[in-house]
Motif scaffolding. Sequence first.
Motif, mmCIF file in Angstrom:
data_model
loop_
_atom_site.group_PDB
_atom_site.id
_atom_site.type_symbol
_atom_site.label_atom_id
_atom_site.label_comp_id
_atom_site.label_asym_id
_atom_site.label_seq_id
_atom_site.Cartn_x
_atom_site.Cartn_y
_atom_site.Cartn_z
ATOM 1 N N ASP A 89 1.722 -14.491 -11.210
ATOM 2 C CA ASP A 89 3.106 -13.826 -11.359
ATOM 3 C C ASP A 89 2.915 -12.413 -11.463
ATOM 4 N N LYS A 90 3.883 -11.549 -10.824
ATOM 5 C CA LYS A 90 3.696 -10.082 -11.220
ATOM 6 C C LYS A 90 4.012 -9.697 -12.566
ATOM 7 N N SER A 91 4.483 -10.726 -13.459
ATOM 8 C CA SER A 91 4.759 -10.591 -14.785
ATOM 9 C C SER A 91 3.778 -10.514 -15.650
ATOM 10 N N ALA A 92 2.484 -10.775 -15.038
ATOM 11 C CA ALA A 92 1.176 -11.038 -15.725
ATOM 12 C C ALA A 92 0.864 -9.569 -16.552
ATOM 13 N N ASP A 93 0.060 -10.018 -17.363
ATOM 14 C CA ASP A 93 -0.489 -8.811 -18.217
ATOM 15 C C ASP A 93 -2.009 -8.796 -18.192
ATOM 16 N N GLN A 94 -2.558 -7.876 -19.022
ATOM 17 C CA GLN A 94 -4.049 -7.939 -19.007
ATOM 18 C C GLN A 94 -4.867 -9.188 -19.243
ATOM 19 N N ALA A 95 -4.192 -9.712 -20.406
ATOM 20 C CA ALA A 95 -5.127 -11.050 -20.751
ATOM 21 C C ALA A 95 -4.680 -12.143 -19.671
ATOM 22 N N ALA A 96 -3.670 -12.095 -18.927
ATOM 23 C CA ALA A 96 -3.349 -13.170 -18.009
ATOM 24 C C ALA A 96 -4.342 -12.837 -16.836
ATOM 25 N N LEU A 97 -4.404 -11.462 -16.420
ATOM 26 C CA LEU A 97 -5.338 -11.203 -15.297
ATOM 27 C C LEU A 97 -6.808 -11.581 -15.682
ATOM 28 N N GLU A 98 -7.179 -11.224 -16.982
ATOM 29 C CA GLU A 98 -8.657 -11.389 -17.227
ATOM 30 C C GLU A 98 -8.960 -13.071 -17.104
ATOM 31 N N LYS A 99 -7.820 -13.837 -17.618
ATOM 32 C CA LYS A 99 -7.881 -15.059 -17.463
ATOM 33 C C LYS A 99 -8.090 -15.717 -16.130
ATOM 34 N N ALA A 100 -7.309 -15.246 -15.136
ATOM 35 C CA ALA A 100 -7.252 -15.629 -13.878
ATOM 36 C C ALA A 100 -8.433 -15.312 -13.084
ATOM 37 N N MET A 101 -9.115 -14.100 -13.455
ATOM 38 C CA MET A 101 -10.302 -13.729 -12.687
ATOM 39 C C MET A 101 -11.477 -14.401 -13.221
ATOM 40 N N LYS A 102 -11.623 -15.341 -14.207
ATOM 41 C CA LYS A 102 -12.744 -15.886 -14.626
ATOM 42 C C LYS A 102 -13.288 -17.096 -13.595
ATOM 43 N N GLY A 103 -14.703 -16.674 -13.234
ATOM 44 C CA GLY A 103 -14.959 -17.425 -12.354
ATOM 45 C C GLY A 103 -15.153 -16.949 -10.957
ATOM 46 N N HIS A 104 -14.277 -15.951 -10.870
ATOM 47 C CA HIS A 104 -13.981 -15.331 -9.320
ATOM 48 C C HIS A 104 -14.633 -13.890 -9.363
ATOM 49 N N ILE A 105 -15.533 -13.417 -10.234
ATOM 50 C CA ILE A 105 -15.991 -11.970 -10.353
ATOM 51 C C ILE A 105 -17.197 -12.097 -9.532
ATOM 52 N N LEU A 106 -17.367 -10.974 -8.767
ATOM 53 C CA LEU A 106 -18.617 -10.920 -7.876
ATOM 54 C C LEU A 106 -19.164 -9.873 -8.430
ATOM 55 N N ALA A 107 -18.334 -8.791 -8.849
ATOM 56 C CA ALA A 107 -18.976 -7.511 -9.084
ATOM 57 C C ALA A 107 -18.000 -6.656 -10.009
ATOM 58 N N GLU A 108 -18.493 -5.733 -10.873
ATOM 59 C CA GLU A 108 -17.607 -5.112 -11.828
ATOM 60 C C GLU A 108 -17.970 -3.816 -12.413
ATOM 61 N N GLY A 109 -17.633 -2.921 -12.500
ATOM 62 C CA GLY A 109 -17.945 -1.654 -13.095
ATOM 63 C C GLY A 109 -16.958 -0.744 -14.014
ATOM 64 N N VAL A 110 -17.187 0.477 -14.350
ATOM 65 C CA VAL A 110 -16.233 1.144 -15.259
ATOM 66 C C VAL A 110 -16.429 2.574 -15.234
ATOM 67 N N LEU A 111 -15.286 3.285 -15.205
ATOM 68 C CA LEU A 111 -15.399 4.774 -15.019
ATOM 69 C C LEU A 111 -14.595 5.131 -16.321
ATOM 70 N N THR A 112 -15.192 6.042 -17.405
ATOM 71 C CA THR A 112 -14.571 6.384 -18.330
ATOM 72 C C THR A 112 -14.058 7.624 -18.672
ATOM 73 N N GLY A 113 -12.848 8.008 -18.768
ATOM 74 C CA GLY A 113 -12.356 9.438 -19.120
ATOM 75 C C GLY A 113 -11.746 9.442 -20.442
ATOM 76 N N LEU A 114 -11.463 10.775 -20.595
ATOM 77 C CA LEU A 114 -11.145 11.358 -22.058
ATOM 78 C C LEU A 114 -9.797 11.940 -21.905
ATOM 79 N N TYR A 115 -8.718 12.003 -22.892
ATOM 80 C CA TYR A 115 -7.542 12.808 -22.725
ATOM 81 C C TYR A 115 -7.086 13.095 -24.145
ATOM 82 N N MET A 116 -6.716 14.027 -24.383
ATOM 83 C CA MET A 116 -6.187 14.574 -25.461
ATOM 84 C C MET A 116 -4.818 15.530 -25.273
ATOM 85 N N LYS A 117 -3.797 15.153 -25.951
ATOM 86 C CA LYS A 117 -2.549 15.737 -25.618
ATOM 87 C C LYS A 117 -2.611 17.316 -25.845
#
Length: 317
Positions: A287-315
């Motif tokens: 459901d579109k009301s899902a948050d990060q925790a719900a998405l992470e739970k739904a993705m379990k067992g379905h992830i083929l690949a993953e990666g990360v890009l990290t950026g920085l920000y200061m106001k």
Amino acid sequence: MKETALLLLLAVGSLAAKAQIPQPDPDTTAQHFLIVASIGNLQEVSASQLAVQKAKRSEVRMFGEMMVKEHDESEQQLVALTKRRGIMLPTAATGGIQPDIALKNAGGNFDELYVHGMVSAHGAAVQSFAAYAINGKDPAVKAWAKQMLPKLKTHHDYISTLEKVINQHLGFINVSSSAFIEGGMIPAKYSCEGSQASPPLNFKGIPANAKSLAIIVHDPDAPKAGGVTHWVVWNIPVASQISENFKGGVQGQNSDQQPGYMGMCPPDGTHRYNFFVYALDSQLSLDKSADQAALEKAMKGHILAEGVLTGLYMKSK
């Protein structure tokens, strides 16, 4: 000054190997902190030079190349700082660091051993720099520790994701952006000080059998338990890129309980923003009301690949 051991024992599988990794700074003397930092820089350059030569996975070699460059630059800054402050470092702390013998002799498990060592090394370095940034007595050294800390944290985020990928036998997605580089500053237009558009993202390494992509953008430095989630989106059609201000897929709830992307808006200092990208073997019935925790739970067992890009920000204000 205590000449405590600066080596940790790392275990990878059934192998136990000595890794020259500096432990967190136990006191607040500038000289001790800089000795630990210098040895850490040289150890990581030495190990990463081996990674460039021996690593089987291209992403491990790429990380090794990045570490050689950035820790060499860090060491040059450190040496210049010691000269300005009149702080003497022993010769053993500024040169002659040999590659770890277990890493040098590693065979088919080199990538696992190197990556595990880098996770431990960066975790220890983050603790050491954070301790001096808070408790240090020398103002110039303290400022340098504080300046370097966000970059060390981004290194730790990246290599931790890579270790997870290797341990779980997943593919690795090389995530990049035309708007900022890995560990670089994110332009203000993507923040609460700008238009709050999501930045463009590029992907390499998406498996051929992937059916959808998902993205989570998270600020682990936010002064809130669990950090702040800025973007949750899934069922993105498989592609090599998404455009700026992307509105496709299913846009879930951010930490403000609003759908879509929320621009970075750190209350103080420089924060990290991790853009996690996942390739999945199916679309998700979520459901579109899902948050990060719900998405992470739904993705379990379905992830083929993953990666990360990290950026920085200061106001700016």
